[in-house]
Design a protein around this motif. Structure first.
Motif, PDB file in Angstrom:
ATOM      1  N   ALA A 143       0.828  -1.210   0.000  1.00 33.34           N
ATOM      2  CA  ALA A 143       0.000   0.000   0.000  1.00 33.34           C
ATOM      3  C   ALA A 143       0.856   1.252   0.000  1.00 33.34           C
ATOM      4  O   ALA A 143       2.012   1.225   0.425  1.00 33.34           O
ATOM      5  N   GLN A 144       0.228   2.332  -0.465  1.00 29.41           N
ATOM      6  CA  GLN A 144       0.748   3.639  -0.093  1.00 29.41           C
ATOM      7  C   GLN A 144       0.271   3.910   1.323  1.00 29.41           C
ATOM      8  O   GLN A 144      -0.858   3.572   1.691  1.00 29.41           O
ATOM      9  N   ARG A 145       1.142   4.527   2.146  1.00 28.96           N
ATOM     10  CA  ARG A 145       0.783   4.804   3.533  1.00 28.96           C
ATOM     11  C   ARG A 145       0.256   6.231   3.659  1.00 28.96           C
ATOM     12  O   ARG A 145       0.672   7.123   2.910  1.00 28.96           O
ATOM     13  N   GLU A 146      -0.601   6.430   4.617  1.00 28.24           N
ATOM     14  CA  GLU A 146      -1.050   7.798   4.906  1.00 28.24           C
ATOM     15  C   GLU A 146       0.063   8.508   5.666  1.00 28.24           C
ATOM     16  O   GLU A 146       0.451   8.057   6.738  1.00 28.24           O
ATOM     17  N   HIS A 147       0.589   9.597   5.100  1.00 21.25           N
ATOM     18  CA  HIS A 147       1.704  10.285   5.761  1.00 21.25           C
ATOM     19  C   HIS A 147       1.281  11.622   6.375  1.00 21.25           C
ATOM     20  O   HIS A 147       2.099  12.292   7.014  1.00 21.25           O
ATOM     21  N   ARG A 148       0.020  12.011   6.200  1.00 18.45           N
ATOM     22  CA  ARG A 148      -0.464  13.262   6.809  1.00 18.45           C
ATOM     23  C   ARG A 148      -0.989  12.931   8.201  1.00 18.45           C
ATOM     24  O   ARG A 148      -1.978  12.208   8.340  1.00 18.45           O
ATOM     25  N   VAL A 149      -0.338  13.492   9.207  1.00 15.52           N
ATOM     26  CA  VAL A 149      -0.590  13.013  10.576  1.00 15.52           C
ATOM     27  C   VAL A 149      -2.034  13.270  11.019  1.00 15.52           C
ATOM     28  O   VAL A 149      -2.627  12.431  11.715  1.00 15.52           O
ATOM     29  N   ASP A 150      -2.626  14.373  10.588  1.00 13.46           N
ATOM     30  CA  ASP A 150      -4.007  14.640  11.007  1.00 13.46           C
ATOM     31  C   ASP A 150      -4.965  13.600  10.422  1.00 13.46           C
ATOM     32  O   ASP A 150      -5.861  13.097  11.096  1.00 13.46           O
ATOM     33  N   VAL A 151      -4.743  13.267   9.168  1.00 11.67           N
ATOM     34  CA  VAL A 151      -5.582  12.243   8.530  1.00 11.67           C
ATOM     35  C   VAL A 151      -5.347  10.885   9.198  1.00 11.67           C
ATOM     36  O   VAL A 151      -6.280  10.129   9.465  1.00 11.67           O
ATOM     37  N   LEU A 152      -4.070  10.609   9.484  1.00 12.63           N
ATOM     38  CA  LEU A 152      -3.707   9.333  10.094  1.00 12.63           C
ATOM     39  C   LEU A 152      -4.386   9.160  11.460  1.00 12.63           C
ATOM     40  O   LEU A 152      -4.925   8.083  11.771  1.00 12.63           O
ATOM     41  N   VAL A 153      -4.373  10.229  12.252  1.00 12.03           N
ATOM     42  CA  VAL A 153      -5.012  10.169  13.576  1.00 12.03           C
ATOM     43  C   VAL A 153      -6.511   9.909  13.422  1.00 12.03           C
ATOM     44  O   VAL A 153      -7.083   9.066  14.127  1.00 12.03           O
ATOM     45  N   GLU A 154      -7.131  10.582  12.472  1.00 16.33           N
ATOM     46  CA  GLU A 154      -8.569  10.381  12.249  1.00 16.33           C
ATOM     47  C   GLU A 154      -8.863   8.932  11.857  1.00 16.33           C
ATOM     48  O   GLU A 154      -9.816   8.315  12.336  1.00 16.33           O
ATOM     49  N   GLN A 155      -8.028   8.401  10.986  1.00 17.31           N
ATOM     50  CA  GLN A 155      -8.256   7.022  10.515  1.00 17.31           C
ATOM     51  C   GLN A 155      -8.040   6.005  11.641  1.00 17.31           C
ATOM     52  O   GLN A 155      -8.735   4.998  11.703  1.00 17.31           O
ATOM     53  N   ALA A 156      -7.072   6.305  12.497  1.00 21.18           N
ATOM     54  CA  ALA A 156      -6.838   5.422  13.646  1.00 21.18           C
ATOM     55  C   ALA A 156      -8.059   5.416  14.561  1.00 21.18           C
ATOM     56  O   ALA A 156      -8.560   4.363  14.965  1.00 21.18           O
ATOM     57  N   LYS A 157      -8.565   6.631  14.847  1.00 23.50           N
ATOM     58  CA  LYS A 157      -9.750   6.740  15.715  1.00 23.50           C
ATOM     59  C   LYS A 157     -10.934   6.001  15.107  1.00 23.50           C
ATOM     60  O   LYS A 157     -11.669   5.292  15.794  1.00 23.50           O
TER      61      LYS A 157
END
Lengths: 447, 447
Positions: free
Chosen positions: A375-389
């Motif tokens: 995969a391509q990884r999500e590298h934008r931390v705000d988006v990453l945090v949202e996706q984790a939540k």
């Protein structure tokens, strides 16, 4: 080192004195002549000894020695390691390689227990119990020669591209993939966990500006299943690269690696694979076919198999069917299934720009079985945090990982691939137990 | 992939348009002109931008864009990842590589948090906390490029010799070395242990008739010490070969591997090592000096240092002293200390024929520190069982390992070597924490 000639090198030698060493595969102990098949790591050769069964009156020392050698051969247990000095003789009539060694002296270096605990028809589980004897079978040993060649070719590509080899830690403070399949370790006064993949740490290398990395190392899953494709410890082939545009770049690298690996294997072992596995291995052509997952499920449904899952995922039968379709229609053993739904992918997969229900991800299917996820990884931390939540994860617990993204990180992606699965499917084996040096499962920790 | 030119490849290009990408090392924001040092995994280059600080009345879109770019550069945080398109210009006056890129467009790909948590004078422990930032330092990253080159050269030798790469399991049913430093894992309803070395399993390959094997993988020791040379998880470089005459054959292979590794490192990174570490690395000459341990202790004693131990072993200061002696007298950075007393060696080391108080073993000392232990192994099962009992081990618990020797096994030996120690000593670093991607110690499991 002991002076010895590998069996595979005998054919190129002229008739004359040689020393060979290996183990006893069979003994044919005839009245007038004895035959020993000696095998080493490179092949097998026939050793022949004219038998001296009794001594004439007034026999000399040499005759006594011949009698002793004859009796030693008669007593040889299957599997004993021996060293033989003798005369190499090329002789077309000898079935095994057209040559034999006429014995001059025999040294029994290490005697085997004559009660061999496994036979050619032993169950897989029994063979696993006695794996070190099972691996004496040239077919089993060949698997690990092939693996050596395959890995060396992959590393050649990585090194050529300037990627950095890393060894990521297997002891972690928290889960790297899922809490569900996590092994817990007593770590001094506290707890540690065994890495389920090097995922977080190979992404860390991108934040560190390494540009691209690779690793071949163990990964651990406390997975209680007993399928032919699962193990609690497996060798994961991993790479991760920066400055990609999308998962398409990861797939291109993946193809390049597979082609280099298969080319090296075909070149070095093609004939042996044909002989031992009855398979004519070929090098896959590029590009490998790509089919979006939703489309693949439709193709499979149109062929009469509706994947019995409530979610968007494939199942093993669906993977077999799409693989059959690709083989029939496109003549390819590999297929990338792409654009998996976000609902069935980890939080760190990047989602489509404009359609967050899909990810920039793929699975690679080979001969009907999934061998890799990329995969391509999500590298934008705000988006990453949202996706984790959204996945129900606690950003607090992921803190050390999320920190990697707070100080700049280039777009990046990569894949992890199960080495034993690749070998299993390449060689038409029925289980990764056959292509793992020492398999580990819920009920197997020995030997 | 993103179109980008690695910084190291700029010098060979003619003046003209280029795209580069990396992170911001420094910004010099002068009134009339702005300078950005952009670093990627291959080097650093100066980007220059004539500043547009305000717009004239009636300014066009291009002027507005120049203002926006100027302001974006003023706002750039150290560490942000950027992509720059511009005109490459070779200019001898530019200190950094004699070239610069005149900026045409700037894309801030990933913004860094402007509060950088570490500085060049941060403590080692603090740097470890922020290892992904620490590794952006070209000196730290170079360590892992060197390691990649070193390992690839070793594997080249092994593959050339026909050795087989194995991946031995890290989950075991019992200890592989010592009960004292064993990590325990919850394994379904029971317990497993983390491998302290691949020792038993690399010997298994000899019983399997593999002839010779290698492995580079993790090993685990529940060692509570906090020295600069110890970790709870480390990368072990292992090899094991059959049909040796003695440990002398193991040492010969060891030398050959080290020479190949050092030659590759000198060739690829000699100048960079000089630049970053101030060390002129050379390729060690063969043979490496060999000194029996008892003699080494006498030499050290004669120089005024009596090793303060009740047993026959060396201590770290003794290793430093014998290394100094060898360097002074023999001009060599390496020394094999040989023939360790049986009392201080594991049960599986073969003992001298005729003097069971000594073993066919060695330690390799490099620049004053032990980096490796090697030995011929005892392959006669009756002797092995006796030696295990003598060490207070329970042959019952070792059953699976002792079985390897009951069906024939050729004479064999090998070594295990700590990768991070080799790199530490090669580069004059003070701790393996500097040469481990992510160090693990009793109080460190993060990141």
């Amino acid at each position: 080192m002991n002076e010895r000639t590998l069996v595979k090198n005998l054919a190129a030698l002229p008739d004359g004195p040689v020393t060979i060493a290996g183990w006893v595969e069979t003994v044919r102990d005839q009245k007038k002549v004895q035959f020993v098949i000696l095998r080493d790591e490179s092949g097998a050769v026939q050793v022949v000894n004219p038998a001296t069964r009794e001594l004439d009156e007034g026999a000399d020392d040499a005759a006594s020695a011949r009698l002793a050698t004859t009796e030693a051969i008669s007593a040889l247990a299957h599997g004993s390691f021996i060293r033989v000095t003798g005369e190499l003789k090329h002789d077309e009539r000898v079935k095994l390689g057209g040559l034999e060694v006429k014995l001059a002296s025999l040294e029994v270096v290490s005697e085997a227990n004559p009660e061999t605990p496994i036979a050619s028809d032993s169950s897989l589980d029994k063979r696993m119990d006695w794996r070190f004897l099972d691996l004496r079978n040239p077919k089993q040993a060949l698997i690990f020669r092939i693996q050596t060649t395959f890995l060396h070719a992959l590393r050649g590509v990585w090194v050529e591209k300037g990627l950095i080899e890393i060894q990521t830690p297997k002891l972690m403070a928290s889960a790297s993939e899922s809490r569900a399949e996590l092994f817990e370790v007593d770590y001094f006064e506290g707890k540690a966990y065994l890495a389920q993949s090097p995922q977080f740490f190979k992404q860390m290398a991108q934040a560190a500006g390494f540009g691209g990395i690779f690793e071949v190392g163990p990964a651990f899953r406390a997975d209680p299943s007993f399928t032919s494709r699962h193990a609690t410890e497996f060798t994961s082939v991993d790479t991760e690269v920066s400055w990609i545009d999308s998962h398409e770049d990861v797939m291109a690298l993946h193809e390049e690696l597979m082609v280099a690996g298969f080319q090296a294997v075909v070149d070095a072992h093609g004939a042996a694979i044909q002989e031992h596995f009855g398979i004519e291995l070929t090098v896959p052509s590029r590009p490998f076919p790509r089919i979006p997952l939703a489309e693949a499920k439709q193709i499979v449904a149109d062929r009469g198999y509706v994947v019995p899952r409530a979610d968007a995922d494939m199942d093993p039968e669906g993977e077999r069917q799409i693989s059959t379709y690709v083989k029939e229609e496109l003549g390819h053993d590999f297929v990338f299934l792409t654009d998996y739904a976000s609902s069935i992918r980890p939080f760190y997969h990047m989602r489509h720009e404009g359609d967050p229900s899909l990810t920039n991800s793929y699975d690679l299917i080979y001969n009907g079985v999934e061998i890799s996820t990329g995969a391509q990884r999500e590298h934008r931390v705000d988006v990453l945090v949202e996706q984790a939540k959204e996945k129900g994860l606690d950003p607090e617990e992921l803190g050390f990982y999320l920190d990697f993204f707070r100080y700049g990180v280039p777009p990046h992606g990569g894949f992890g691939m199960g080495l034993a699965r690749v070998l299993m499917l390449m060689l038409g084996e029925s289980s990764i137990r056959e292509t793992t040096y020492l398999f580990r499962g819920p009920t197997r920790l020995l030997p």
